[in-house]
Structures are given as structure tokens and as C-alpha cells.
Design a protein around this motif. Sequence first.
Motif, PDB file in Angstrom:
ATOM      1  N   CYS A  24       0.840  -1.222   0.000  1.00 52.68           N
ATOM      2  CA  CYS A  24       0.000   0.000   0.000  1.00 52.68           C
ATOM      3  C   CYS A  24       0.864   1.256   0.000  1.00 52.68           C
ATOM      4  O   CYS A  24       0.571   2.247  -0.676  1.00 52.68           O
ATOM      5  N   GLY A  25       1.951   1.199   0.789  1.00 50.23           N
ATOM      6  CA  GLY A  25       2.835   2.367   0.829  1.00 50.23           C
ATOM      7  C   GLY A  25       3.456   2.652  -0.520  1.00 50.23           C
ATOM      8  O   GLY A  25       3.577   3.811  -0.934  1.00 50.23           O
ATOM      9  N   VAL A  26       3.876   1.545  -1.217  1.00 51.69           N
ATOM     10  CA  VAL A  26       4.478   1.740  -2.541  1.00 51.69           C
ATOM     11  C   VAL A  26       3.469   2.326  -3.520  1.00 51.69           C
ATOM     12  O   VAL A  26       3.754   3.245  -4.295  1.00 51.69           O
ATOM     13  N   VAL A  27       2.215   1.798  -3.486  1.00 52.64           N
ATOM     14  CA  VAL A  27       1.172   2.266  -4.422  1.00 52.64           C
ATOM     15  C   VAL A  27       0.848   3.736  -4.168  1.00 52.64           C
ATOM     16  O   VAL A  27       0.814   4.568  -5.083  1.00 52.64           O
ATOM     17  N   PHE A  28       0.564   4.060  -2.879  1.00 55.96           N
ATOM     18  CA  PHE A  28       0.219   5.467  -2.568  1.00 55.96           C
ATOM     19  C   PHE A  28       1.391   6.398  -2.826  1.00 55.96           C
ATOM     20  O   PHE A  28       1.224   7.548  -3.236  1.00 55.96           O
ATOM     21  N   GLY A  29       2.615   5.918  -2.538  1.00 52.15           N
ATOM     22  CA  GLY A  29       3.790   6.737  -2.818  1.00 52.15           C
ATOM     23  C   GLY A  29       3.917   7.031  -4.298  1.00 52.15           C
ATOM     24  O   GLY A  29       4.260   8.154  -4.698  1.00 52.15           O
ATOM     25  N   ALA A  30       3.660   6.008  -5.136  1.00 55.17           N
ATOM     26  CA  ALA A  30       3.721   6.222  -6.581  1.00 55.17           C
ATOM     27  C   ALA A  30       2.659   7.221  -7.039  1.00 55.17           C
ATOM     28  O   ALA A  30       2.906   8.089  -7.887  1.00 55.17           O
ATOM     29  N   ILE A  31       1.437   7.096  -6.454  1.00 59.23           N
ATOM     30  CA  ILE A  31       0.348   8.022  -6.843  1.00 59.23           C
ATOM     31  C   ILE A  31       0.703   9.462  -6.465  1.00 59.23           C
ATOM     32  O   ILE A  31       0.596  10.380  -7.281  1.00 59.23           O
ATOM     33  N   PHE A  32       1.129   9.669  -5.199  1.00 58.67           N
ATOM     34  CA  PHE A  32       1.470  11.020  -4.762  1.00 58.67           C
ATOM     35  C   PHE A  32       2.679  11.556  -5.511  1.00 58.67           C
ATOM     36  O   PHE A  32       2.771  12.753  -5.796  1.00 58.67           O
ATOM     37  N   GLY A  33       3.620  10.700  -5.831  1.00 57.18           N
ATOM     38  CA  GLY A  33       4.790  11.141  -6.592  1.00 57.18           C
ATOM     39  C   GLY A  33       4.410  11.606  -7.977  1.00 57.18           C
ATOM     40  O   GLY A  33       4.894  12.633  -8.465  1.00 57.18           O
ATOM     41  N   MET A  34       3.501  10.844  -8.628  1.00 57.22           N
ATOM     42  CA  MET A  34       3.049  11.256  -9.958  1.00 57.22           C
ATOM     43  C   MET A  34       2.271  12.567  -9.895  1.00 57.22           C
ATOM     44  O   MET A  34       2.386  13.423 -10.779  1.00 57.22           O
ATOM     45  N   LYS A  35       1.460  12.717  -8.830  1.00 62.87           N
ATOM     46  CA  LYS A  35       0.694  13.960  -8.670  1.00 62.87           C
ATOM     47  C   LYS A  35       1.631  15.149  -8.487  1.00 62.87           C
ATOM     48  O   LYS A  35       1.433  16.215  -9.099  1.00 62.87           O
ATOM     49  N   TRP A  36       2.637  14.981  -7.656  1.00 61.22           N
ATOM     50  CA  TRP A  36       3.599  16.056  -7.422  1.00 61.22           C
ATOM     51  C   TRP A  36       4.352  16.417  -8.689  1.00 61.22           C
ATOM     52  O   TRP A  36       4.540  17.579  -9.013  1.00 61.22           O
ATOM     53  N   PHE A  37       4.761  15.424  -9.424  1.00 63.54           N
ATOM     54  CA  PHE A  37       5.506  15.645 -10.657  1.00 63.54           C
ATOM     55  C   PHE A  37       4.635  16.371 -11.690  1.00 63.54           C
ATOM     56  O   PHE A  37       5.091  17.286 -12.378  1.00 63.54           O
ATOM     57  N   GLY A  38       3.375  15.969 -11.773  1.00 70.29           N
ATOM     58  CA  GLY A  38       2.467  16.636 -12.722  1.00 70.29           C
ATOM     59  C   GLY A  38       2.255  18.101 -12.359  1.00 70.29           C
ATOM     60  O   GLY A  38       2.247  18.973 -13.233  1.00 70.29           O
ATOM     61  N   ASN A  39       2.048  18.382 -11.051  1.00 69.26           N
ATOM     62  CA  ASN A  39       1.871  19.772 -10.633  1.00 69.26           C
ATOM     63  C   ASN A  39       3.112  20.600 -10.904  1.00 69.26           C
ATOM     64  O   ASN A  39       3.033  21.774 -11.289  1.00 69.26           O
TER      65      ASN A  39
END
Length: 389
Positions: free
Chosen positions: A12-27
Motif C-alpha cells: 500500500c505504501g508503494v502504491v500510494f507513494g507512486a500516486i502522490f509522486g506522480m501527482k507532485w511531478f504533474g503539478n
Amino acid sequence: MTKRLIIVIVGCGVVFGAIFGMKWFGNKMMNDFVDAMPIPPATIGAGKVQTMTWDNRLEAVGSFVPVNGTDVTTEAGGIVTAIHFESGQKVKKGTPLLTLDSARERGEYERLKAQAELSELNRVRREKLFKLEAISKSDYDAAATEANAARAAVQSQAGVLAQKEIRAPFDGLLGIRRVNVGQYLSAGTAIVTLQSLDPIDLDFTLPEQYVGQAQPGFKVTVNVDSYADQSFTGEVLAVEPRIDSATRNFGLRARLPNPDLKLRAGQFGRVTLTLPGNRSLLVLPRTAVSYDSYGTSVFVVLKKKEDPNAPKPKEMPGAPAGPTTDLIVEQRFIKVGEARGDFVAVVDGIKEGEQVATSGLLKLRNGQPVIINNEGAPQPRLDPKPAEG
């Protein structure tokens, strides 16, 4: 169970980390794209600050007053027996306007007149007797005094009788009749307004700093809303020697010919007082000035200065090209003076030859790139007139 729980938590940590990382990168990429996007230039009209020679004149507002004007009233009460005028009629001084019932006053006048005649006959007889030394000097003096008193009583009653005949006190134009035949009028009741309108006076005020400049005989030009395409001329008749301590203004009175009676008492007028000489002033188009609660300002058009030490903006793939102009605007506060036509005088804050924005002011801010386009824009004039056709 413990291993499975740890695996699930790590997953779960890896999945959520990937999601938040992609969100940060997009912003971050979006912000970099917006930061790299140049401010689009605004299209404006522009005019130059220039020096003009204006004739020396002052502007004010005033009200017309009649040379002579009054509400014609009665000195004595009585019933109206005749009205000799019509509303709006022109009359001469002494023209009968109204007659009040005077039967009682006329009867008293005739009685006093007869008594005066008798007193005069008695005085003549006493005079003859005094000359024959048949009576004393005191008897003759008493008869003479009685005759004089009788004549004075007749004159007094004649004045009372004259009050029953109301006449125009001066030449002028009558207003609307306010009384009717048969109506009882008490003393002081207004009958009709009488105004002397040719010539007509205009009262206006100026600030105290001009008290040494305005003099009797100076020419004035007056415009009124009723005749927007016509100007009326006259000259200063008098200057008030006292300055109002409350307003720090002083009064002037001008007199204007008014043969057509177009100007009326109480009417509002815009006054232009012409003074000797000319003035050289720095002016700019009136449309360039913004009046706000925090001050008066203009947007000055300047060449954009490139700073060699400033960091260059990042180039982002797909970002639009930069502005195609090297002009920007800078908001500057100024002090303005007299306005005339499409121009306003500048007292401080700007120099001759500088260019200012004259249209599109609402979309401007400091540092805004601009493109000047004066095609089709009307040229400012000192004496603007409505377009024909």
C-alpha cells in the motif's frame, strides 16, 4: 499472518507513494509550464505629453439673476375688483396691474378733501381779519395750522388710495398670475412675479488665489444646457471686495445682453472668464488619466529594459512564443491642473515627450507588455465638437 500484514502495508505504501509522486511531478511540470508562459501583450492607444499655449482664462459655474426682480405684492388689503394684465406679458414701469376695492378709502379721501377746502377758506378769512387787526396773531396761526393739517390728511389719504392701484415698479416680464377677481388679498400677498431680463446678471465665484487677476470689464462667455450650441457673452460688472471665510472664494457679477430673453433668472450657467495674456502648459490627453481614491495616475509607455544578470526563464516544450513587443507600461502618479477640451494640464509627475496609454486602461498593470495601435482612434482636440452625420 504477520508477514502477510507487513507485505500488504508495504505494498500500500508503494502504491500510494507512486500516486502522490506522480501527482507532485504533474503539478511541478504544470507550474513550470505556466511560469515559462509569457504575459500576452495588451493592445492600447497612446498619446504624447506635449507643451501647449492656452489663452489665459478661468472656468466657473454661476446662476443668472435679474437686474431687477421681485414678487409684486400689495401694501394694503382688499378685494380684487379688476386685473389689468395677462400672464407672461411684457410691461413698462407704471403700468396698472391690479385694482382693489377702494370705495371706503375714496369716501374718506373726499371727506378730508372737503374739510381741507373748508380749513383753507377759514384760513383766508382769518388772514383778512388779522390784516384788519380784528383778531390776534395766535388766532390766525391756529387757522393756518388747521389748514396745513387738513392738507396733510388729504395727502395721507391719497397715499392710502394709491395703494389700492398696484402698478409695475419697473420694466420687465410678468410671470404667472396668482390672484383672481373677487379674491380678498391681505397686505403682502404676492400677485405675480416681475423680472427685468434684458440685460441679465450672472453671479459666480472664484478661488481666492485669483482675486488679483479678475477685474471689472473682463470678458465672460457663458454656456447653458438649454442652448448647447450657443454661447452668450458679456463682461464683469463688479468684483466682491470680501472673501468668504467659509469657502475661501470671492464673488463676481457679470452682465450680459439678453434681447431674445433666452436666459432666465435662476438658470445655471458655465462661465469662462477671459484674462489678459497666454500660458504655456504641459498637457496630455484627458482619457489617459485615471482618477482613484488613492490618487491620480497614468500608465507611461516605456521600452523594456533587459537585465543581463537576471535568470532566463526555462524553456518548456510546447509553451507559446514570447511577446512580440518590447514595450511595457508603468503606472505613475501625477498632479493635474486645469482641463480644457480633450486635454488636461499636468503640474507634476511626468515630462514632455513621454508616451501615455489613452485607451485600454482597465486591462493594464505595472510591467504589462503592450502593443500600440492608434488606427481609427479620434485625435484629441481643444475644442471638441459632436461628430456630424
